[in-house]
Motif scaffolding. Structure first.
Motif, PDB file in Angstrom:
ATOM      1  N   ASP A 170      12.412   6.717 -17.416  1.00  0.00           N
ATOM      2  CA  ASP A 170      12.777   8.088 -17.789  1.00  0.00           C
ATOM      3  C   ASP A 170      11.776   9.072 -17.177  1.00  0.00           C
ATOM      4  OD1 ASP A 170      14.306   9.986 -18.889  1.00  0.00           O
ATOM      5  OD2 ASP A 170      13.559   9.786 -20.933  1.00  0.00           O
ATOM      6  N   SER A 171      10.940   9.704 -17.996  1.00  0.00           N
ATOM      7  CA  SER A 171      10.006  10.685 -17.430  1.00  0.00           C
ATOM      8  C   SER A 171       8.614  10.093 -17.197  1.00  0.00           C
ATOM      9  CB  SER A 171       9.906  11.879 -18.372  1.00  0.00           C
ATOM     10  OG  SER A 171       9.462  11.422 -19.632  1.00  0.00           O
ATOM     11  N   ARG A 172       8.367   8.881 -17.737  1.00  0.00           N
ATOM     12  CA  ARG A 172       7.026   8.305 -17.591  1.00  0.00           C
ATOM     13  C   ARG A 172       6.943   7.489 -16.312  1.00  0.00           C
ATOM     14  NH1 ARG A 172       7.653   6.035 -23.596  1.00  0.00           N
ATOM     15  NH2 ARG A 172       9.624   5.592 -22.627  1.00  0.00           N
ATOM     16  N   ASP A 173       6.010   7.790 -15.481  1.00  0.00           N
ATOM     17  CA  ASP A 173       5.889   7.003 -14.256  1.00  0.00           C
ATOM     18  C   ASP A 173       5.088   5.735 -14.563  1.00  0.00           C
ATOM     19  OD1 ASP A 173       6.267   6.220 -11.719  1.00  0.00           O
ATOM     20  OD2 ASP A 173       5.291   7.941 -10.785  1.00  0.00           O
ATOM     21  N   ILE A 174       5.350   4.693 -13.800  1.00  0.00           N
ATOM     22  CA  ILE A 174       4.708   3.408 -14.067  1.00  0.00           C
ATOM     23  C   ILE A 174       3.930   2.916 -12.847  1.00  0.00           C
ATOM     24  CG2 ILE A 174       6.369   2.693 -15.801  1.00  0.00           C
ATOM     25  CD1 ILE A 174       7.548   0.867 -13.449  1.00  0.00           C
ATOM     26  N   VAL A 175       2.952   2.056 -13.139  1.00  0.00           N
ATOM     27  CA  VAL A 175       2.113   1.473 -12.086  1.00  0.00           C
ATOM     28  C   VAL A 175       2.874   0.390 -11.322  1.00  0.00           C
ATOM     29  CG1 VAL A 175       0.040   0.097 -11.691  1.00  0.00           C
ATOM     30  CG2 VAL A 175       0.013   1.928 -13.389  1.00  0.00           C
ATOM     31  N   ALA A 176       3.595  -0.436 -12.085  1.00  0.00           N
ATOM     32  CA  ALA A 176       4.235  -1.601 -11.468  1.00  0.00           C
ATOM     33  C   ALA A 176       5.280  -2.175 -12.410  1.00  0.00           C
ATOM     34  CB  ALA A 176       3.189  -2.671 -11.154  1.00  0.00           C
ATOM     35  N   LEU A 177       6.061  -3.081 -11.857  1.00  0.00           N
ATOM     36  CA  LEU A 177       7.096  -3.761 -12.633  1.00  0.00           C
ATOM     37  C   LEU A 177       6.880  -5.271 -12.537  1.00  0.00           C
ATOM     38  CD1 LEU A 177       9.963  -4.122 -13.945  1.00  0.00           C
ATOM     39  CD2 LEU A 177      10.888  -3.925 -11.637  1.00  0.00           C
ATOM     40  N   GLY A 178       6.855  -5.924 -13.691  1.00  0.00           N
ATOM     41  CA  GLY A 178       6.730  -7.387 -13.730  1.00  0.00           C
ATOM     42  C   GLY A 178       7.999  -8.003 -14.284  1.00  0.00           C
ATOM     43  N   LEU A 202      -2.092   5.558 -12.141  1.00  0.00           N
ATOM     44  CA  LEU A 202      -2.948   4.371 -12.269  1.00  0.00           C
ATOM     45  C   LEU A 202      -3.815   4.460 -13.517  1.00  0.00           C
ATOM     46  CD1 LEU A 202      -4.154   3.661  -8.637  1.00  0.00           C
ATOM     47  CD2 LEU A 202      -2.954   2.058 -10.128  1.00  0.00           C
ATOM     48  N   GLU A 203      -4.360   5.654 -13.777  1.00  0.00           N
ATOM     49  CA  GLU A 203      -5.243   5.830 -14.936  1.00  0.00           C
ATOM     50  C   GLU A 203      -4.498   5.607 -16.243  1.00  0.00           C
ATOM     51  OE1 GLU A 203      -7.075   9.635 -14.460  1.00  0.00           O
ATOM     52  OE2 GLU A 203      -8.512   8.857 -12.989  1.00  0.00           O
ATOM     53  N   ARG A 204      -3.253   6.094 -16.292  1.00  0.00           N
ATOM     54  CA  ARG A 204      -2.465   5.897 -17.511  1.00  0.00           C
ATOM     55  C   ARG A 204      -2.130   4.417 -17.679  1.00  0.00           C
ATOM     56  NH1 ARG A 204       2.072   9.225 -16.793  1.00  0.00           N
ATOM     57  NH2 ARG A 204       0.677  10.960 -16.477  1.00  0.00           N
ATOM     58  N   GLY A 205      -1.901   3.747 -16.553  1.00  0.00           N
ATOM     59  CA  GLY A 205      -1.787   2.283 -16.573  1.00  0.00           C
ATOM     60  C   GLY A 205      -0.553   1.710 -17.235  1.00  0.00           C
ATOM     61  N   SER A 244       0.829  -1.208   0.000  1.00  0.00           N
ATOM     62  CA  SER A 244       0.000   0.000   0.000  1.00  0.00           C
ATOM     63  C   SER A 244       0.863   1.257   0.000  1.00  0.00           C
ATOM     64  CB  SER A 244      -0.980  -0.021   1.174  1.00  0.00           C
ATOM     65  OG  SER A 244      -0.264   0.018   2.372  1.00  0.00           O
ATOM     66  N   ASP A 245       2.054   1.194   0.622  1.00  0.00           N
ATOM     67  CA  ASP A 245       2.996   2.314   0.570  1.00  0.00           C
ATOM     68  C   ASP A 245       3.437   2.609  -0.854  1.00  0.00           C
ATOM     69  OD1 ASP A 245       2.998   2.814   3.150  1.00  0.00           O
ATOM     70  OD2 ASP A 245       5.093   2.307   3.554  1.00  0.00           O
ATOM     71  N   LEU A 246       3.497   1.557  -1.645  1.00  0.00           N
ATOM     72  CA  LEU A 246       4.037   1.692  -2.993  1.00  0.00           C
ATOM     73  C   LEU A 246       2.963   2.051  -4.010  1.00  0.00           C
ATOM     74  CD1 LEU A 246       6.255  -1.526  -2.940  1.00  0.00           C
ATOM     75  CD2 LEU A 246       7.090   0.813  -2.914  1.00  0.00           C
ATOM     76  N   ARG A 247       1.705   2.111  -3.526  1.00  0.00           N
ATOM     77  CA  ARG A 247       0.610   2.329  -4.465  1.00  0.00           C
ATOM     78  C   ARG A 247       0.789   3.654  -5.217  1.00  0.00           C
ATOM     79  NH1 ARG A 247      -3.974  -0.207  -5.546  1.00  0.00           N
ATOM     80  NH2 ARG A 247      -5.709   1.038  -6.306  1.00  0.00           N
ATOM     81  N   PRO A 248       0.765   3.609  -6.561  1.00  0.00           N
ATOM     82  CA  PRO A 248       0.998   4.830  -7.330  1.00  0.00           C
ATOM     83  C   PRO A 248      -0.174   5.806  -7.247  1.00  0.00           C
ATOM     84  CG  PRO A 248       0.735   2.917  -8.788  1.00  0.00           C
ATOM     85  CD  PRO A 248       0.600   2.414  -7.397  1.00  0.00           C
ATOM     86  N   SER A 249       0.064   7.040  -7.684  1.00  0.00           N
ATOM     87  CA  SER A 249      -0.985   8.066  -7.658  1.00  0.00           C
ATOM     88  C   SER A 249      -2.098   7.705  -8.644  1.00  0.00           C
ATOM     89  CB  SER A 249      -0.398   9.413  -8.064  1.00  0.00           C
ATOM     90  OG  SER A 249      -0.074   9.382  -9.442  1.00  0.00           O
ATOM     91  N   ARG A 250      -3.259   8.383  -8.484  1.00  0.00           N
ATOM     92  CA  ARG A 250      -4.407   8.074  -9.342  1.00  0.00           C
ATOM     93  C   ARG A 250      -4.097   8.332 -10.820  1.00  0.00           C
ATOM     94  NH1 ARG A 250     -10.183  10.651  -8.080  1.00  0.00           N
ATOM     95  NH2 ARG A 250     -10.816  10.427 -10.247  1.00  0.00           N
TER      96      ARG A 250
END
Ligand code: ZN
Length: 336
Positions: free
Chosen positions: A72-80, A17-20, A8-14
């Motif tokens: 780089d400049s794009r934030d991500i939801v998660a890493l697999g 998340l929307e960009r996904g 839950s600490d790592l949960r990205p911003s809304r």
């Protein structure tokens, strides 16, 4: 801190998340292939580096470098991460990896701490099967088995929208079903495993054996390696087959016969609607799939009295593993 708190600490911003967007990384014995993947399974950018040997810290540094370069400049939801080997059922720990030095390695925890994003670890063949099921040759089929034919055979089971990992995370090892008692020795320690008969390594071994016996069947293949029999690989046989060499095509027919027998055994156990065949060896398309279907039909239990599963070519190519790993990691966050 529990894993749930950490998540839950790592949960990205809304907004993120929307960009996904998620990063998927397929880590093999020789290369690390990473990509940014959107919610439709489209790869927006890729990054490729060599696997730095078997040093655990060096491999982790390479994974972090691939992520840094991609994000780089794009934030991500998660890493697999998709890796060969046995991964525990929660996607946290690599229990054993054949190409890497990971032994009970808590990869998720260490990468999450380092990268500050949720991480999911998945078996590479499961990740590829998932990608084909969601975005490729398995779409529209609720029960699908995927076999990836490379140097060995990777397997993945997707049933009713989820990966079947087994009780201990080791399901889908179709390459190690014994189909020839006392047959060729396999790296796994057994003899006669399917991957000793229906993989790139098997193609290369058979061609080398014929070459050493002076068989005219492999003249063209031997010519392609300038007489250096040890240089014959499955890849060389595949190239000759694609150029219409009858000897190479024969070797593919043999592989198809074994593969079809393996699929018939799998149909007896799972009764899937579709088999998706991917990996380097399957790049020959119908040269492999046609003899496979014939052998499957000949060996299927109850043949003639039951619908038979389709046997189709995978659609996503070598990026399937990273696409699947990214999608699974994203879903673990967004479905949480
Ligand atoms: Zn084996």
């Amino acid at each position: 801190m529990t894993v749930a708190d950490q998540q839950s600490d790592l949960r990205p911003s809304r907004k993120v998340l929307e960009r996904g967007l998620a990063v998927g990384i397929d880590i093999g014995g020789t290369k690390v292939l990473g990509g940014i993947v959107d919610v439709d399974g489209t790869i927006l950018a890729t990054c490729r580096k060599s696997t730095p040997g078997r040093d655990v810290a060096a491999v982790e540094n390479t994974l972090a470098a691939v992520v840094a370069e991609l994000v780089d400049s794009r934030d991500i939801v998660a890493l697999g991460i998709g890796a060969a080997g046995w991964i525990d059922g929660t996607g946290s720990t690599v229990m054993f990896s054949p190409h890497l030095a990971w032994r009970n390695e808590p990869l998720r925890e260490s990468l999450q701490a380092r990268l500050g994003r949720p991480v999911l670890v998945e078996n590479d063949a499961n990740a590829a099967a998932w990608a084909e099921s969601r975005f490729g040759a398995g779409t529209g089929e609720s029960r699908m088995l995927c076999l990836t034919l490379g140097t060995g055979i990777g397997g993945g089971i997707v049933m009713d929208g989820r990966i079947e990992r087994g009780r201990f995370g080791a399901a889908g090892e179709f390459g190690h079903m014994v189909i020839v008692p006392d047959g060729h020795r396999c790296e796994c320690g057994n003899r006669g495993c399917l991957e000793q008969y229906a993989s790139g390594n098997a193609l290369g071994r058979e061609a080398r054996e014929l070459a050493r016996a002076g068989s005219p069947m492999v003249h063209e293949i031997v010519r392609r390696v300038d007489g250096d029999v040890d240089a014959i690989t499955g890849q060389v046989v595949a190239e000759a087959a694609l150029d219409d060499d009858p000897g190479a095509r024969n070797l593919f027919a043999d592989v198809g016969a074994w593969l079809g027998l393996g699929l018939a055994n799998l149909a007896a156990a799972y009764d899937p609607g579709r088999f998706v065949i991917g990996g380097g060896v399957s790049a020959t398309g119908e040269l492999l799939l046609e003899p496979t279907r014939q052998s499957f039909a000949r060996n299927l239990t109850g043949r003639g009295y039951r619908p038979a599963a389709g046997v189709v070519h995978a659609q996503l190519g070598p990026e399937a593993g990273l696409v699947g790993a990214a999608d699974l990691a994203r879903r673990a966050v967004t479905d949480a």
